[in-house]
Design a protein around this motif. Sequence first.
Motif, PDB file in Angstrom:
ATOM      1  N   GLN A   1      31.700  36.444  35.120  1.00  0.00           N
ATOM      2  CA  GLN A   1      32.018  36.259  36.527  1.00  0.00           C
ATOM      3  C   GLN A   1      32.583  34.850  36.727  1.00  0.00           C
ATOM      4  O   GLN A   1      32.137  33.899  36.095  1.00  0.00           O
TER       5      GLN A   1
ATOM      6  N   ASN B   1      32.747  31.435  38.183  1.00  0.00           N
ATOM      7  CA  ASN B   1      31.705  30.617  38.778  1.00  0.00           C
ATOM      8  C   ASN B   1      32.211  29.220  39.061  1.00  0.00           C
ATOM      9  O   ASN B   1      33.026  28.692  38.302  1.00  0.00           O
TER      10      ASN B   1
ATOM     11  N   LYS C   1      34.113  34.005  46.794  1.00  0.00           N
ATOM     12  CA  LYS C   1      32.872  34.257  46.058  1.00  0.00           C
ATOM     13  C   LYS C   1      31.780  34.813  46.967  1.00  0.00           C
ATOM     14  O   LYS C   1      31.037  35.719  46.590  1.00  0.00           O
TER      15      LYS C   1
END
Length: 429
Positions: free
Chosen positions: A3, A5, A332
């Motif tokens: 993912q 980040n 996000k």
Amino acid sequence: MSQINNITVNLALNTLPISQKGFGMPLIVGTTQPSNLDLVGAVNNVAGYEEDDTTILVDGFVDSGNPIEAGDKFTVAGETGSPVHTVVSTVQTSSNTTSITFTPPLASIVADDAVVTVVKHTEDVYVEITDADELLDLGYTADSLEYKKAQAVFSQSPRLDKIAVCYIPSFTDLAAKIAELRNSGKDSWYYLLITSREKAHIAIADTYINSLEKIGVFVTKDQTTTSSGERTMIIVTNKDNEHPDAAIVGKCAGETIGQVSWDSKQLNGISNSDVTMAEQSTLLAGNVNLIREMGGVNVFWEGKTMSGQYIDSVISRDYLKARFIEAIQLLKINNKKLPFDQRGIAMTEASMRAVFDEAGLNGVIRPVLVEADRDFSDLGKYQYILNLPASVSDISPANRANRVIAPITLSAKLSGSINTFVISGTLEV
């Protein structure tokens, strides 16, 4: 599946991101102690009696969890002039009585054993106001420089909605006190104004503001005041009772970024700087700003920071960085997961291009107008180029392991504005 980040955005800015809340609010910092501290932060009323002119015995703290301690500031109700006293030391003389030694001595002496009220001051007073007269309710006076600067801000058109005002004990404490404010969450301001015109105090504010991603606008009559900071704007005027620093911020700070430049602005309540033509040439060459006569009208000139950059360009750069951070962070927050694959890269690109489109629409970056402009545009609408990895395989193994999409690079041309015209020609009869 990995993912995406964390976020790192580097647009050649040297410190932490500015507040995401906006760019319009100025902070006026001054050393005027407002009298109605109970409205703005008084924390301790205690009953007591006087022992002598440098010591007071107090009984029964109202706020025992926040006692008066060495270094605290306080006033004694009823004392002539209500001077601010600094606590030198405290001694607990009994379970409910404390002896406080302070400086300076009392300005007036009350009878021994008389009951007095000690009001403890907070070191910093921070308020956000929508009208200058709110400061009068807080204990500032019409002669307070904070009030006069607030008036200068609010008297411009279009009118700012809100400003912040902060009391500090001394300008030598400015950096530490503002840092404390920011750490406590009071960081939604962008422009710093100070009530002092002294060269030494401006130097303190200049050093501090250039460690942030904010703007300092300072006024003085001392023509030797200088800086090389790209975040400092200095205005020279010989009018002691006028506040062009507050006026120009009030005039321009509330405008949409990209749609206003700061040069040639008429300011309500502000007149010519009254410097000589020779002084004017020297000051302008040093990137100092003035109120000067142009075409029979007094206007602000010419909207530069002390590094020589136009202030609207510095603000536009801050704006782009803040909007990129917001856009990627919202990406996000609003998605359960950003997959580390072509989908995540495409989502990131779309989010960043939306920022560019808004910036182009607002006039922050240049549009494509002629064929040559297309050399600086990858989509042909606005003059910017954005590059992301074409695929996950173009990202290094180390970055993949750390969930980092890199490199992401961009270039853009700020729109700017016309300040000066150079015209030549001939006339014949």
